[in-house]
Design a protein around this motif. Sequence first.
Motif, PDB file in Angstrom:
ATOM      1  N   THR A 171       0.851  -1.188   0.000  1.00 56.52           N
ATOM      2  CA  THR A 171       0.000   0.000   0.000  1.00 56.52           C
ATOM      3  C   THR A 171       0.883   1.233   0.000  1.00 56.52           C
ATOM      4  O   THR A 171       1.900   1.284   0.702  1.00 56.52           O
ATOM      5  N   LEU A 188      -4.556   8.131   5.023  1.00 56.36           N
ATOM      6  CA  LEU A 188      -5.575   7.083   4.968  1.00 56.36           C
ATOM      7  C   LEU A 188      -6.945   7.661   4.631  1.00 56.36           C
ATOM      8  O   LEU A 188      -7.625   7.218   3.702  1.00 56.36           O
ATOM      9  N   SER A 191      -7.532   9.266   1.278  1.00 58.26           N
ATOM     10  CA  SER A 191      -7.751   8.217   0.283  1.00 58.26           C
ATOM     11  C   SER A 191      -9.211   7.768   0.273  1.00 58.26           C
ATOM     12  O   SER A 191      -9.848   7.661  -0.782  1.00 58.26           O
ATOM     13  N   TYR A 192      -9.764   7.495   1.450  1.00 62.68           N
ATOM     14  CA  TYR A 192     -11.147   7.018   1.531  1.00 62.68           C
ATOM     15  C   TYR A 192     -12.140   8.125   1.164  1.00 62.68           C
ATOM     16  O   TYR A 192     -13.155   7.866   0.496  1.00 62.68           O
ATOM     17  N   ALA A 269     -13.405   1.101   3.575  1.00 62.76           N
ATOM     18  CA  ALA A 269     -12.039   0.691   3.230  1.00 62.76           C
ATOM     19  C   ALA A 269     -11.924  -0.684   2.564  1.00 62.76           C
ATOM     20  O   ALA A 269     -11.207  -0.827   1.570  1.00 62.76           O
ATOM     21  N   THR A 274      -6.986   0.953  -0.181  1.00 54.96           N
ATOM     22  CA  THR A 274      -6.279   2.094   0.400  1.00 54.96           C
ATOM     23  C   THR A 274      -5.172   2.564  -0.537  1.00 54.96           C
ATOM     24  O   THR A 274      -4.427   1.748  -1.080  1.00 54.96           O
ATOM     25  N   THR A 285      -7.361  -4.136   1.808  1.00 50.10           N
ATOM     26  CA  THR A 285      -7.505  -3.725   3.208  1.00 50.10           C
ATOM     27  C   THR A 285      -8.564  -4.561   3.919  1.00 50.10           C
ATOM     28  O   THR A 285      -9.631  -4.832   3.362  1.00 50.10           O
TER      29      THR A 285
END
Length: 380
Positions: A171, A188, A191-192, A269, A274, A285
């Motif tokens: 990742t 993190l 990204s989401y 996720a 990710t 993930t």
Amino acid sequence: MPRTATSNKRKTPAKNTPLVWADNSELVGLVFDLEATNSTYLYSQYTIGLHAWFLDQVRQINPTLSAYLHDGESEKPFNISALEGQLLPAGKQLQLQANQTYRWHLHTFSQPVVQFLSQWLTQLPPTLNLRDAGLQIKKVSILHPPTTYHQILQSSLGKHTNINLSFISPTSFRRKGHHFPLPVPVNLFHSYLRRWNDFSGMSIEQDPFLEWIDENVIIHKYRLETVKVAAGKRGSVTGFTGAISLGLSKTALTNIEFTQLFYALIQLAPYCGTGHKTTFGLGQTLLEWVEPETNTSAEIINNLLPERIEELTAIFTATRKRTGGDRTEKIATTWATILARREMGESLKIISQDLEIPYSTVKTYVKLARRELKQLTIDN
């Protein structure tokens, strides 16, 4: 290519779950049980083939959706895994074992793609073909249940527990033009949130939420390993695998809207993955703590290509800077990728197809790259 995961890394799909869902479903995760028809070899970047096979399946049924998935400028609303199962090292390649079962994961998180899957599953081809390797499709199961973004958001109201995230394939994030191989909370959730804002229909202003994340998310523990992989069509990626445990500060809970979104994005996720290059197997993930594996002999084979790409990229970049070349990084990376894959035994025709570069151009690049390396040897 991404690290090959073992079968015990993911939960077992529910037995006899029908492959049907409501028309308004926006997210679903599937797992394919595949059986090798004979013992054969896989090239190191076979996830490019998995990516291409899926897009071709979409093209045959819904060309408009295929064009969007291939060329669309927004986030891609699907991700895939590498194959899980026994892949044995064989020289510079990996060997599929006849009659062995392998698992492949396909996750989607937009309504048009989920609707396509519903139609596609009624007319699946018998075989998933990766060049000369044929994998019979024995079974398809639901791994992550069909749902909607609204349902995810509603189920996240009132949650205050700590959470675990495991990154079972390498990742990485893009940060200031470079790979960033650390699961920093802002990265993190950026990204989401990008996926959420693109596909949920409930867009959230990015900066205030990410500032709240930066101030309030607590890392309780982590266990991570750095890994370099060749992912996507060009270059190599420095990424990480492992697990991290996160929670929120007491102050954070006073912001009910952001707290609810935090837990909704955590539930997103496993569907969206990710970081970047998730459509080529990176960023897989899970919402549980999974210890990272030690290097296997197959992973050592997988590491040869990205390490050589990185080495050649550095050489070609330095050379072009000295000669005043423009578009330095892109050309250096392309040359390095083509030459490294050729050195691994792949044909120029296949490399041309994977990179979507004319065969004559690939042939020219190999000649130029080899000439440059030869000149450097003479100069030194």
